[in-house]
Write an enzyme that holds these catalytic residues in place. Structure first.
Site, PDB file in Angstrom:
ATOM      1  N   ASP A 171       0.851  -1.194   0.000  1.00 37.12           N
ATOM      2  CA  ASP A 171       0.000   0.000   0.000  1.00 37.12           C
ATOM      3  C   ASP A 171       0.889   1.246   0.000  1.00 37.12           C
ATOM      4  O   ASP A 171       1.889   1.306   0.713  1.00 37.12           O
ATOM      5  CB  ASP A 171      -0.911   0.000   1.243  1.00 37.12           C
ATOM      6  N   ILE A 216       1.940   0.579  -6.545  1.00 38.61           N
ATOM      7  CA  ILE A 216       1.740  -0.510  -7.522  1.00 38.61           C
ATOM      8  C   ILE A 216       2.326  -0.163  -8.896  1.00 38.61           C
ATOM      9  O   ILE A 216       2.506  -1.041  -9.723  1.00 38.61           O
ATOM     10  CB  ILE A 216       0.244  -0.907  -7.683  1.00 38.61           C
ATOM     11  N   THR A 251     -15.741  -2.213  -9.623  1.00 43.32           N
ATOM     12  CA  THR A 251     -16.952  -1.552  -9.127  1.00 43.32           C
ATOM     13  C   THR A 251     -18.124  -1.710 -10.091  1.00 43.32           C
ATOM     14  O   THR A 251     -17.914  -1.892 -11.297  1.00 43.32           O
ATOM     15  CB  THR A 251     -16.659  -0.046  -8.929  1.00 43.32           C
ATOM     16  N   ASP A 252     -19.333  -1.566  -9.572  1.00 44.08           N
ATOM     17  CA  ASP A 252     -20.513  -1.586 -10.448  1.00 44.08           C
ATOM     18  C   ASP A 252     -20.633  -0.290 -11.255  1.00 44.08           C
ATOM     19  O   ASP A 252     -21.409  -0.225 -12.204  1.00 44.08           O
ATOM     20  CB  ASP A 252     -21.790  -1.829  -9.624  1.00 44.08           C
ATOM     21  N   GLU A 253     -19.845   0.733 -10.871  1.00 43.77           N
ATOM     22  CA  GLU A 253     -19.976   2.016 -11.582  1.00 43.77           C
ATOM     23  C   GLU A 253     -19.521   1.918 -13.032  1.00 43.77           C
ATOM     24  O   GLU A 253     -19.829   2.800 -13.834  1.00 43.77           O
ATOM     25  CB  GLU A 253     -19.179   3.115 -10.858  1.00 43.77           C
ATOM     26  N   TYR A 289     -13.547   8.515 -12.601  1.00 43.05           N
ATOM     27  CA  TYR A 289     -13.249   7.352 -11.746  1.00 43.05           C
ATOM     28  C   TYR A 289     -13.709   6.063 -12.411  1.00 43.05           C
ATOM     29  O   TYR A 289     -12.931   5.114 -12.576  1.00 43.05           O
ATOM     30  CB  TYR A 289     -13.920   7.524 -10.375  1.00 43.05           C
ATOM     31  N   SER A 290     -14.989   6.023 -12.806  1.00 42.06           N
ATOM     32  CA  SER A 290     -15.496   4.756 -13.345  1.00 42.06           C
ATOM     33  C   SER A 290     -14.853   4.434 -14.687  1.00 42.06           C
ATOM     34  O   SER A 290     -14.658   3.260 -15.021  1.00 42.06           O
ATOM     35  CB  SER A 290     -17.024   4.755 -13.418  1.00 42.06           C
ATOM     36  N   LYS A 302     -11.636   2.744 -13.838  1.00 46.45           N
ATOM     37  CA  LYS A 302     -11.860   1.368 -13.373  1.00 46.45           C
ATOM     38  C   LYS A 302     -12.262   0.475 -14.553  1.00 46.45           C
ATOM     39  O   LYS A 302     -11.841  -0.679 -14.650  1.00 46.45           O
ATOM     40  CB  LYS A 302     -12.950   1.327 -12.291  1.00 46.45           C
ATOM     41  N   ARG A 318     -23.762  16.675  -8.118  1.00 46.86           N
ATOM     42  CA  ARG A 318     -22.489  16.190  -8.683  1.00 46.86           C
ATOM     43  C   ARG A 318     -22.645  16.145 -10.212  1.00 46.86           C
ATOM     44  O   ARG A 318     -23.624  15.578 -10.704  1.00 46.86           O
ATOM     45  CB  ARG A 318     -22.249  14.788  -8.126  1.00 46.86           C
TER      46      ARG A 318
HETATM   47  P1  NAD Z   1      -9.939   3.330  -0.376  1.00 49.57           P
HETATM   48  O1  NAD Z   1      -9.869   4.617  -1.137  1.00 49.57           O
HETATM   49  O2  NAD Z   1     -10.507   3.340   0.990  1.00 49.57           O
HETATM   50  O3  NAD Z   1      -8.467   2.705  -0.253  1.00 49.57           O
HETATM   51  C1  NAD Z   1      -7.591   2.618  -1.339  1.00 49.57           C
HETATM   52  C2  NAD Z   1      -6.251   2.125  -0.811  1.00 49.57           C
HETATM   53  O4  NAD Z   1      -5.369   1.989  -1.943  1.00 49.57           O
HETATM   54  C3  NAD Z   1      -5.588   3.088   0.177  1.00 49.57           C
HETATM   55  O5  NAD Z   1      -5.071   2.377   1.276  1.00 49.57           O
HETATM   56  C4  NAD Z   1      -4.464   3.708  -0.639  1.00 49.57           C
HETATM   57  O6  NAD Z   1      -3.335   4.092   0.147  1.00 49.57           O
HETATM   58  C5  NAD Z   1      -4.114   2.587  -1.605  1.00 49.57           C
HETATM   59  N1  NAD Z   1      -3.510   3.076  -2.845  1.00 49.57           N
HETATM   60  C6  NAD Z   1      -3.982   4.073  -3.644  1.00 49.57           C
HETATM   61  N2  NAD Z   1      -3.147   4.259  -4.684  1.00 49.57           N
HETATM   62  C7  NAD Z   1      -2.150   3.350  -4.555  1.00 49.57           C
HETATM   63  C8  NAD Z   1      -1.015   3.026  -5.330  1.00 49.57           C
HETATM   64  N3  NAD Z   1      -0.731   3.688  -6.462  1.00 49.57           N
HETATM   65  N4  NAD Z   1      -0.210   2.025  -4.927  1.00 49.57           N
HETATM   66  C9  NAD Z   1      -0.484   1.350  -3.776  1.00 49.57           C
HETATM   67  N5  NAD Z   1      -1.539   1.617  -2.990  1.00 49.57           N
HETATM   68  C10 NAD Z   1      -2.375   2.600  -3.385  1.00 49.57           C
HETATM   69  O7  NAD Z   1     -10.692   2.298  -1.323  1.00 49.57           O
HETATM   70  P2  NAD Z   1     -11.857   1.255  -0.996  1.00 49.57           P
HETATM   71  O8  NAD Z   1     -13.131   1.980  -0.893  1.00 49.57           O
HETATM   72  O9  NAD Z   1     -11.408   0.356   0.067  1.00 49.57           O
HETATM   73  O10 NAD Z   1     -11.887   0.447  -2.390  1.00 49.57           O
HETATM   74  C11 NAD Z   1     -11.008  -0.635  -2.620  1.00 49.57           C
HETATM   75  C12 NAD Z   1     -11.267  -1.183  -4.014  1.00 49.57           C
HETATM   76  O11 NAD Z   1     -12.629  -1.597  -4.113  1.00 49.57           O
HETATM   77  C13 NAD Z   1     -11.064  -0.152  -5.130  1.00 49.57           C
HETATM   78  O12 NAD Z   1     -10.450  -0.782  -6.205  1.00 49.57           O
HETATM   79  C14 NAD Z   1     -12.477   0.309  -5.477  1.00 49.57           C
HETATM   80  O13 NAD Z   1     -12.558   0.704  -6.819  1.00 49.57           O
HETATM   81  C15 NAD Z   1     -13.262  -0.957  -5.217  1.00 49.57           C
HETATM   82  N6  NAD Z   1     -14.674  -0.754  -4.824  1.00 49.57           N
HETATM   83  C16 NAD Z   1     -14.995   0.043  -3.754  1.00 49.57           C
HETATM   84  C17 NAD Z   1     -16.327   0.163  -3.374  1.00 49.57           C
HETATM   85  C18 NAD Z   1     -16.749   1.023  -2.212  1.00 49.57           C
HETATM   86  O14 NAD Z   1     -17.951   1.222  -1.998  1.00 49.57           O
HETATM   87  N7  NAD Z   1     -15.825   1.531  -1.394  1.00 49.57           N
HETATM   88  C19 NAD Z   1     -17.321  -0.522  -4.071  1.00 49.57           C
HETATM   89  C20 NAD Z   1     -16.944  -1.333  -5.157  1.00 49.57           C
HETATM   90  C21 NAD Z   1     -15.614  -1.434  -5.501  1.00 49.57           C
HETATM   91  O1  DAU Z   2     -20.857   1.772  -6.455  1.00 49.75           O
HETATM   92  C1  DAU Z   2     -19.567   1.520  -5.978  1.00 49.75           C
HETATM   93  C2  DAU Z   2     -18.849   2.830  -5.721  1.00 49.75           C
HETATM   94  O2  DAU Z   2     -19.431   3.397  -4.563  1.00 49.75           O
HETATM   95  C3  DAU Z   2     -17.343   2.657  -5.538  1.00 49.75           C
HETATM   96  O3  DAU Z   2     -16.784   2.181  -6.729  1.00 49.75           O
HETATM   97  C4  DAU Z   2     -16.694   3.996  -5.159  1.00 49.75           C
HETATM   98  O4  DAU Z   2     -15.320   3.821  -4.913  1.00 49.75           O
HETATM   99  C5  DAU Z   2     -17.377   4.510  -3.908  1.00 49.75           C
HETATM  100  O5  DAU Z   2     -16.845   5.767  -3.556  1.00 49.75           O
HETATM  101  C6  DAU Z   2     -18.885   4.629  -4.140  1.00 49.75           C
HETATM  102  O6  DAU Z   2     -19.182   5.669  -5.114  1.00 49.75           O
HETATM  103  P1  DAU Z   2     -20.383   6.719  -4.912  1.00 49.75           P
HETATM  104  O7  DAU Z   2     -20.098   7.928  -5.687  1.00 49.75           O
HETATM  105  O8  DAU Z   2     -21.693   6.052  -5.089  1.00 49.75           O
HETATM  106  O9  DAU Z   2     -20.188   6.976  -3.308  1.00 49.75           O
HETATM  107  P2  DAU Z   2     -20.251   8.318  -2.420  1.00 49.75           P
HETATM  108  O10 DAU Z   2     -20.178   7.870  -1.007  1.00 49.75           O
HETATM  109  O11 DAU Z   2     -19.294   9.353  -2.888  1.00 49.75           O
HETATM  110  O12 DAU Z   2     -21.736   8.852  -2.704  1.00 49.75           O
HETATM  111  C7  DAU Z   2     -22.878   8.035  -2.484  1.00 49.75           C
HETATM  112  C8  DAU Z   2     -24.102   8.824  -2.954  1.00 49.75           C
HETATM  113  O13 DAU Z   2     -24.308   9.929  -2.077  1.00 49.75           O
HETATM  114  C9  DAU Z   2     -23.952   9.424  -4.340  1.00 49.75           C
HETATM  115  O14 DAU Z   2     -25.207   9.385  -4.995  1.00 49.75           O
HETATM  116  C10 DAU Z   2     -23.543  10.868  -4.088  1.00 49.75           C
HETATM  117  C11 DAU Z   2     -24.232  11.178  -2.780  1.00 49.75           C
HETATM  118  N1  DAU Z   2     -23.545  12.128  -1.881  1.00 49.75           N
HETATM  119  C12 DAU Z   2     -22.247  11.884  -1.585  1.00 49.75           C
HETATM  120  C13 DAU Z   2     -21.553  12.710  -0.729  1.00 49.75           C
HETATM  121  C14 DAU Z   2     -20.089  12.477  -0.404  1.00 49.75           C
HETATM  122  C15 DAU Z   2     -24.241  13.187  -1.311  1.00 49.75           C
HETATM  123  O15 DAU Z   2     -25.437  13.395  -1.589  1.00 49.75           O
HETATM  124  N2  DAU Z   2     -23.565  14.024  -0.461  1.00 49.75           N
HETATM  125  C16 DAU Z   2     -22.240  13.841  -0.151  1.00 49.75           C
HETATM  126  O16 DAU Z   2     -21.668  14.651   0.616  1.00 49.75           O
END
Ligand code: NAD
Ligand code: DAU
Length: 371
Positions: free
Chosen positions: A36, A63, A137-139, A162-163, A166, A302
């Site tokens: 990480d 990475i 991700t589903d995005e 972002y999406s 991915k 957004r």
């Molecule tokens: P996060 O942002 O909480 O953590 C990301 C981690 O990756 C951090 O610890 C960061 O230091 C590390 N990182 C970032 N860039 C790096 C690099 N270049 N080299 C090494 N390490 C690096 O992310 P998360 O929410 O835990 O998501 C993890 C994975 O799951 C991601 O690939 C994301 O796309 C996917 N995902 C997340 C969600 C969600 O709701 N959080 C949903 C579906 C998929």
């Molecule tokens: O669907 C999977 C994805 O879910 C992951 O791939 C992403 O890494 C993760 O961040 C998440 O994406 P979203 O954009 O859906 O998550 P976020 O928490 O940023 O926002 C969730 C919803 O809430 C979205 O519709 C935007 C809205 N939102 C978000 C924030 C931060 C608000 O209305 N107010 C806010 O302040």
């Protein structure tokens, strides 16, 4: 329990990574090497208690490092990779795309190159059983209207930087399987919530803003829908896919908890009113706040905001027998209680570069001012 195996986890200090590392090192019985880069999204406190664990090793590194990553494969001879490292926040990707291309696209490509070179040198069982599990991700599927669900058959249509990054990474993973035979699997999951989530994401942001008496910013009209899964359920799905999934395939993962954002924010407020009533919290009591819902504010939407995500998880249930165990209301209460009990972690997460970033770049609002 599987035989004790060494695996490489990338991004293990992030939200899902922390929960996954705990599962794999704990009941999973794996030896985990966690690579990480410790970006702003990682919290040094998240895995501090595992520092001396005999089955856990941490390597600080990127990475994209074309020397370090092959050296790690050589040194640890992993049985597989769980690739989670990524830039993950949609709002940040709207303000600045560069890190998303660097980590999500080039980083995934670099990791695939190293994994492919290493796997090509393996023999017999070790070669046959090796797996590169790409956590996506589903995005990548874009946005749904009122009807329908994402499944493994849904065409890619990413809408945010972002999406898009991915989606590009998923295509490279698929191509390394199709072209070189590297055993890969992709998981495309919906929105996770639970312990250790960085407080720029919606659920922890609302919990922590409420407790500090700050506004609860709901984007647009709050009618956007997300499909929520408790993070520990997703980690179990990831482990199940790693152990029993079919190479070359993808699995979409979700728990069937669709909620409109505004309804979810109101529910968080209701639970907080019950668990930590504002009348009992010093500065909020002085302000005469009766309910956290009084802090809700509708703010500018957004750009490119996906309307609805919803998952049809039939394949992973049918093929691998996985299904979510934690109900949404129970998971939300557990999450609120976790944040209330881990204020040191929260303080650490909110310090330093995160606070500065919020000041300078409050997402697209800053973007609009620059125009
Ligand atoms: P996060 O942002 O909480 O953590 C990301 C981690 O990756 C951090 O610890 C960061 O230091 C590390 N990182 C970032 N860039 C790096 C690099 N270049 N080299 C090494 N390490 C690096 O992310 P998360 O929410 O835990 O998501 C993890 C994975 O799951 C991601 O690939 C994301 O796309 C996917 N995902 C997340 C969600 C969600 O709701 N959080 C949903 C579906 C998929
Ligand atoms: O669907 C999977 C994805 O879910 C992951 O791939 C992403 O890494 C993760 O961040 C998440 O994406 P979203 O954009 O859906 O998550 P976020 O928490 O940023 O926002 C969730 C919803 O809430 C979205 O519709 C935007 C809205 N939102 C978000 C924030 C931060 C608000 O209305 N107010 C806010 O302040």
């Amino acid at each position: 329990m599987p035989e004790k195996r060494t695996v490489l986890v990338t991004g293990g200090c992030g939200f899902i990574g922390t929960n996954l590392v705990r599962l794999l090192v704990g009941s999973g019985g794996y030896h985990v090497v966690n690579l990480d880069a410790l970006t702003y999204a990682a919290n040094p406190l998240s895995l501090v208690d595992l520092a001396d664990h005999p089955r856990y090793e941490f390597v600080k590194g990127n990475i994209t490092d074309r020397r370090l990553v092959p050296a790690l494969f050589e040194k640890y001879q992993p049985a597989g990779v769980f690739h989670l490292a990524a830039e993950t926040h949609v709002d940040r990707s709207i303000v600045s795309v560069d890190d998303f291309v660097q980590t999500n696209v080039i980083g995934t490509y670099s990791l695939l190159e190293a994994a492919h070179a290493y796997w090509s040198g393996l023999q017999g069982e070790r070669r046959n059983k090796f797996l590169f599990l790409h956590v996506s991700t589903d995005e990548v599927f874009g946005s749904l209207g009122k009807e329908g669900y994402f499944s493994e058959e849904t065409p890619y249509a990413p809408n945010s930087p972002y999406s898009a990054s991915k989606a590009a990474s998923d295509h490279f993973v698929r191509a390394y399987h199709q072209t070189y035979g590297l055993p890969t699997i992709i998981t495309n999951c919906s929105n996770n919530y639970g312990p250790y989530q960085f407080p720029e994401k919606m659920i922890p942001l609302m919990i922590l803003n409420a407790l500090s008496g700050k506004p609860l910013p709901v984007y647009g009209d709050g009618a956007n829908v997300r499909d929520w899964i408790y993070v520990k359920d997703y980690c179990k799905a990831i482990q199940r896919v790693f152990e029993n999934g079919r190479a070359g395939e993808a699995y979409v993962v979700g728990a069937g908890n669709e909620r409109r954002n505004i309804d979810l924010v109101r529910q968080i407020c209701d639970f907080l009113d019950e668990i930590a009533p504002p009348a009992e919290i010093h500065p909020l009591r002085e302000r005469g706040l009766k309910s956290y819902a009084e802090l809700i504010q509708f703010v500018e939407d957004r750009p490119g905001h996906d309307h609805r995500y919803a998952i049809d998880a039939a394949k992973i249930t049918r093929q691998l027998g996985w299904q979510a165990e934690v109900g949404f209301e129970a998971g939300l209460r557990l999450t609120i209680e976790w944040y209330l009990s881990n204020l040191e972690w929260v303080k650490q997460a909110s310090s330093g570069s995160y606070g500065e970033w919020i000041e300078k770049n409050y997402a697209w609002r800053a973007l609009k001012e620059k125009k």
